[in-house]
Design an enzyme around this catalytic site. Sequence first.
Site, mmCIF file in Angstrom:
data_model
loop_
_atom_site.group_PDB
_atom_site.id
_atom_site.type_symbol
_atom_site.label_atom_id
_atom_site.label_comp_id
_atom_site.label_asym_id
_atom_site.label_seq_id
_atom_site.Cartn_x
_atom_site.Cartn_y
_atom_site.Cartn_z
ATOM 1 C CB ALA A 167 -0.994 -0.125 1.130
ATOM 2 C CB CYS A 168 0.543 4.691 -1.500
ATOM 3 S SG CYS A 168 -0.676 5.547 -0.498
#
Length: 250
Positions: free
Chosen positions: A166-167
């Site tokens: 995930a970012c």
Amino acid sequence: MTLEEFFRDCPRAALAFSGGTDSAFLFWAAKEYGCDVHAYYIKTAFQPEFELRDAHRLAEQLELPMTVVDLDVLAVPGAAANGAERCYYCKQALFTALWKRARADGYTVLLDGTNASDDAGDRPGMRALRELEVRSPLRECGLTKAQVRQLSRDAGLFTWDKPAYACLATRVPTGTPITPEALQKVERAEDAMMRLGFSDFRVRLTKDGSARLQLTADQIADAVQRRSEILSALGEDFPAVLLDLQPRQA
């Protein structure tokens, strides 16, 4: 519908390419089934450098075109404020920029790598994709994450077992404004942990700016044993480095 059928009906498309397992496989499948595909990697402060390196590597492996699109995501108020709808504002900005570039290059279809295991529901990011009419072939064809990994392995893609990532914005507590400094600290910390041999983990910031390590169950004991190494690698950036004893679900 199969992917072959999808690309028969969609012979020319732009692809939002993250460098991760799903979009990498979709990139390969588009070529395999004769689609004139062009990948676009959106570069923001939320993406770590290794994702861009992996994206370039995969594009070179497939001998397909890839364009890097720069976006100052921290200039998007709804994204930088980091409220409950951060992902919506971020996806809106990212895919609007991708659409603009893709249309300028003559593409009328934009794809992304959402798979059938992803819970669409009313998640903010998914809502943005629907509003912007971004198509998700893996999801439309019913391909799950496990299937994508197996098919990627069969295809010889190095991304087949790449951990989900995930970012960097997800490491900052919701409601805490996101700054370049916070993102840089997290990226440095996660790079350091990878160099120490840890994988599929997260380094999350706490409200006071400390680092909270989330590891899978099989890595927690190793982290305790290597406490001094971890503190040496991360200590300069954080007032404290904490180990979450609740295992991270891979």
